[in-house]
Design an enzyme around this catalytic site. Structure first.
Site, PDB file in Angstrom:
ATOM      1  N   TYR A  88      45.223 -18.161 -59.896  1.00 29.83           N
ATOM      2  CA  TYR A  88      46.623 -18.401 -59.557  1.00 29.83           C
ATOM      3  C   TYR A  88      47.443 -17.317 -60.170  1.00 29.83           C
ATOM      4  O   TYR A  88      47.021 -16.551 -61.046  1.00 29.83           O
ATOM      5  CB  TYR A  88      46.951 -19.736 -60.116  1.00 29.83           C
ATOM      6  CG  TYR A  88      47.105 -20.038 -61.844  1.00 29.83           C
ATOM      7  CD1 TYR A  88      45.803 -19.782 -62.420  1.00 29.83           C
ATOM      8  CD2 TYR A  88      48.143 -19.966 -62.261  1.00 29.83           C
ATOM      9  CE1 TYR A  88      46.116 -19.708 -63.692  1.00 29.83           C
ATOM     10  CE2 TYR A  88      48.578 -19.853 -63.707  1.00 29.83           C
ATOM     11  CZ  TYR A  88      47.517 -19.888 -64.441  1.00 29.83           C
ATOM     12  OH  TYR A  88      47.466 -19.704 -65.790  1.00 29.83           O
TER      13      TYR A  88
ATOM     14  N   LYS B 217      42.681 -14.818 -64.055  1.00 32.61           N
ATOM     15  CA  LYS B 217      43.523 -15.814 -64.343  1.00 32.61           C
ATOM     16  C   LYS B 217      43.165 -17.026 -63.592  1.00 32.61           C
ATOM     17  O   LYS B 217      43.644 -17.261 -62.105  1.00 32.61           O
ATOM     18  CB  LYS B 217      44.871 -15.383 -63.831  1.00 32.61           C
ATOM     19  CG  LYS B 217      45.901 -16.285 -64.258  1.00 32.61           C
ATOM     20  CD  LYS B 217      47.570 -15.746 -64.077  1.00 32.61           C
ATOM     21  CE  LYS B 217      48.572 -16.554 -64.203  1.00 32.61           C
ATOM     22  NZ  LYS B 217      48.808 -17.006 -65.655  1.00 32.61           N
TER      23      LYS B 217
ATOM     24  N   GLU C 144      45.243 -14.947 -78.251  1.00 36.25           N
ATOM     25  CA  GLU C 144      46.618 -15.191 -77.408  1.00 36.25           C
ATOM     26  C   GLU C 144      46.994 -16.584 -77.532  1.00 36.25           C
ATOM     27  O   GLU C 144      46.335 -17.559 -78.358  1.00 36.25           O
ATOM     28  CB  GLU C 144      46.402 -14.608 -76.116  1.00 36.25           C
ATOM     29  CG  GLU C 144      45.475 -15.462 -75.294  1.00 36.25           C
ATOM     30  CD  GLU C 144      45.248 -15.011 -74.010  1.00 36.25           C
ATOM     31  OE1 GLU C 144      46.201 -14.478 -73.425  1.00 36.25           O
ATOM     32  OE2 GLU C 144      44.260 -15.348 -73.433  1.00 36.25           O
TER      33      GLU C 144
ATOM     34  N   LEU D  47      44.102 -12.870 -71.476  1.00 34.71           N
ATOM     35  CA  LEU D  47      44.684 -12.617 -70.103  1.00 34.71           C
ATOM     36  C   LEU D  47      45.769 -11.526 -70.378  1.00 34.71           C
ATOM     37  O   LEU D  47      46.745 -11.749 -70.982  1.00 34.71           O
ATOM     38  CB  LEU D  47      45.444 -13.901 -69.583  1.00 34.71           C
ATOM     39  CG  LEU D  47      46.153 -13.647 -68.173  1.00 34.71           C
ATOM     40  CD1 LEU D  47      44.939 -13.451 -67.177  1.00 34.71           C
ATOM     41  CD2 LEU D  47      46.929 -14.776 -67.826  1.00 34.71           C
TER      42      LEU D  47
END
Ligand SMILES: Cc1ncc(COP(=O)(O)O)c(C=O)c1O
Length: 280
Positions: free
Chosen positions: A31, A148, A180, A204
């Site tokens: 996505y 992702k 993250e 990511l």
């Protein structure tokens, strides 16, 4: 609300996906979330590039007519849903399509499911002004966090833990290092130098992160792309997170401990202002 599903623009109430869809059964898909301010999509090429990398990583073919089609569908959705004059986000998802359930890939002829929707968005400005709370949370994700994918269960559980604690974000930690956030990239500032995890398979690579790296360079703010120890959070002057929906969000408390002066700091402010200018 009009959405795009598999080549058609339909009302969201009629946008139905099969129970055999591999996105539903396996989380077998990718996505993107793209910001659109007053009809202008922010960094569409970077999103397209990341989408292509994600699809390649999952061995999924590019399901659009060409490189520009996702942006064009996004533009039409903004227009059809009266979002051109507003702040909005465009959600895009591609799965490996619907087929009888097998772990291995379905027949070549299986058509990927392609879904896009645009929604009005309201940026969290009050929170930005006072600074956000975060919690630390073990990073239990797989070894390809750079893709992702819609497999977001560890992120969902971490974000829920943050929400239950009254916090905005969960900062993932692995082997004593900050990776993250649940849906943000994390930056730690000490002695005028900002540090953020390098864009390896462990995180990511955010579109916002990439843009903020450029903005920091222009603003003369030194950035080192290296993992930060969790301990370094407690002595940091500033911590902030970046993403498509949080822009640059100062973090002023983590696990209830005050970060820096306990208020949004100058580096986050400078980079947020520069990002807003860049978004036009
Ligand atoms: C795990 C993770 N890291 C970072 C980000 C930030 O990426 P971007 O700046 O492209 O929104 C996201 C966004 O959803 C995310 O899910």
């Amino acid at each position: 609300m009009l959405v795009y599903l598999n080549g058609e623009y339909v009302d969201s109430s009629r946008a139905l996906v099969s129970v055999d869809d591999r996105g539903f059964l396996f989380g077998d898909g990718v996505y993107e979330v793209t910001r659109a301010l007053r009809g202008r999509q922010f960094e569409p090429e970077r999103h397209t590039q990341r989408l292509r990398r994600g699809l390649d990583g999952l061995d999924l073919r590019w399901p659009f007519a060409d490189e520009r089609e996702p942006e064009e569908i996004g533009r039409r959705l903004l227009e059809e849903n009266a979002l051109v004059g507003r702040d909005a986000v465009i959600y895009l998802q591609v799965t490996r399509g619907a087929a009888p359930r097998t772990h291995h890939f379905p027949p070549e002829s299986t058509r990927p499911t392609v879904y896009l929707a645009a929604r009005a968005f309201s940026a969290p400005e009050e929170l930005r002004a006072r600074g956000a709370d975060a919690i630390t949370h073990p990073d239990l994700r797989w070894a390809r966090c750079d893709l992702k994918t819609v497999n977001l269960l560890p992120n969902v559980l971490a974000k829920q833990a943050a929400t239950a604690a009254g916090a905005f974000e969960a900062v993932f930690t692995r082997d004593g290092l900050v990776t993250e956030g649940a849906n943000t990239n994390v930056w730690v500032v000490a002695d005028g130098v900002a540090r953020t995890h390098p864009a390896t398979h462990a995180i990511l690579g955010g579109v916002t992160r990439d843009v903020v790296l450029e903005l920091a360079a222009s603003a003369g703010i030194p950035v080192i792309e290296e993992p930060v120890r969790v301990d370094a959070l407690w002595s940091a002057d500033e911590v902030f997170v970046t993403s498509t929906t949080s822009d640059v969000m100062p973090v002023v408390r983590i696990d209830g401990r005050t970060i820096g002066a306990g208020a949004p700091g100058p580096v986050a402010r400078t980079l947020y202002d520069a990002l807003v200018a860049r978004m036009g």
